[in-house]
Design a protein around this motif. Sequence first.
Motif, PDB file in Angstrom:
ATOM      1  N   MET A 123       0.842  -1.191   0.000  1.00  0.00           N
ATOM      2  CA  MET A 123       0.000   0.000   0.000  1.00  0.00           C
ATOM      3  C   MET A 123       0.881   1.246   0.000  1.00  0.00           C
ATOM      4  N   ALA A 137       0.837   8.600  -6.874  1.00  0.00           N
ATOM      5  CA  ALA A 137      -0.356   7.812  -6.571  1.00  0.00           C
ATOM      6  C   ALA A 137      -0.879   7.121  -7.835  1.00  0.00           C
ATOM      7  N   THR A 138      -0.896   7.850  -8.949  1.00  0.00           N
ATOM      8  CA  THR A 138      -1.357   7.268 -10.209  1.00  0.00           C
ATOM      9  C   THR A 138      -0.458   6.125 -10.650  1.00  0.00           C
ATOM     10  N   ALA A 195       1.387   4.231  -8.784  1.00  0.00           N
ATOM     11  CA  ALA A 195       1.202   3.093  -7.885  1.00  0.00           C
ATOM     12  C   ALA A 195      -0.065   2.318  -8.236  1.00  0.00           C
ATOM     13  N   ARG A 196      -1.152   3.035  -8.478  1.00  0.00           N
ATOM     14  CA  ARG A 196      -2.402   2.357  -8.847  1.00  0.00           C
ATOM     15  C   ARG A 196      -2.236   1.577 -10.146  1.00  0.00           C
ATOM     16  N   GLU A 197      -1.560   2.181 -11.118  1.00  0.00           N
ATOM     17  CA  GLU A 197      -1.369   1.505 -12.400  1.00  0.00           C
ATOM     18  C   GLU A 197      -0.483   0.267 -12.256  1.00  0.00           C
ATOM     19  N   GLY A 203      -0.767  -1.693  -9.744  1.00  0.00           N
ATOM     20  CA  GLY A 203      -1.532  -2.668  -8.983  1.00  0.00           C
ATOM     21  C   GLY A 203      -1.469  -2.510  -7.485  1.00  0.00           C
ATOM     22  N   ASP A 246      -2.484  -0.683  -3.832  1.00  0.00           N
ATOM     23  CA  ASP A 246      -3.526   0.103  -3.192  1.00  0.00           C
ATOM     24  C   ASP A 246      -2.941   1.457  -2.792  1.00  0.00           C
ATOM     25  N   VAL A 247      -3.764   2.489  -2.872  1.00  0.00           N
ATOM     26  CA  VAL A 247      -3.361   3.836  -2.467  1.00  0.00           C
ATOM     27  C   VAL A 247      -4.373   4.363  -1.460  1.00  0.00           C
TER      28      VAL A 247
END
Length: 273
Positions: free
Chosen positions: A1, A22-23, A25-27, A29, A31-32
């Motif tokens: 995370m 944040a973007t 990290a989400r891309e 896979g 969690d943010v």
Amino acid sequence: MLLVPADVLRPRRPDAHFADEATAAREAGLDVALVDHDALARPGGADEAVRRVHGEGQAVYRGWMVSSQRYAEFDAALRRRGVVLRTTAEQYRRAHELPGWYADLASVTPSAVWTEGADRAAFARACGELGSGPAVLRDYTKSLKHHWHEAAFIPDVADTAAAWSVASRFLELRGSDFAGGFVLRRFERFVSAEVRTWWIDGVRRVTGPHPDTPDDLPDADLTAAEAVLRGLGLPFVTADFALREDGVWRLIELGDGQVSDRPRTVSPEALLP
């Protein structure tokens, strides 16, 4: 995370300074989750700061600097929610405050002495330990290099009255953010822009420019420092280097990687695991 600060005006969105991380990290896979930095910076505000954090497991923070005391409260509040920061409170203090890392890195960085607190007599004793000659003043976590002549550079520590004048101005400017005590570092003359390196589990992952000079990346030979940095046992740190006038690359600063600024010329993907 990945944990990042929330935007103050739009608390369901990441702070714009960390939005691209944040973007990324989400891309990838991950969690943010969002943290209220204003609450985190207040004594006793950590539980409020992490109220939007859900889930469990290990987390890495990328956000604004917080004191070691506030980070310890942050760590404890997250543990109560089943989330464990990859960097413990003890590890954060060790990387974030100069007295925590200096002994391990003394061979590659300017000499330093420090006080506990802001007592003038203790400051004078620290000046005496350095003896004479120029020095750079800071506290445990920060210098005021942008106020170089009034609150950072001491031409001769043997002139304790003039040195205290610089220290007094430093105290005035730092105010309630003054951290730990005074640190006096032997002045060394540097002839290059700084290089910021990023280390994960003792491995240098990224070598880039310093945020103050994002378009200037010197070719640095960091061989001498690599071995000591690998041996620190810290999970995520930055190390800033500059070239001394005699051609030796010297460590200027160690910092916790979670609260070190990333220059715009280093991609957010570069810091992902």
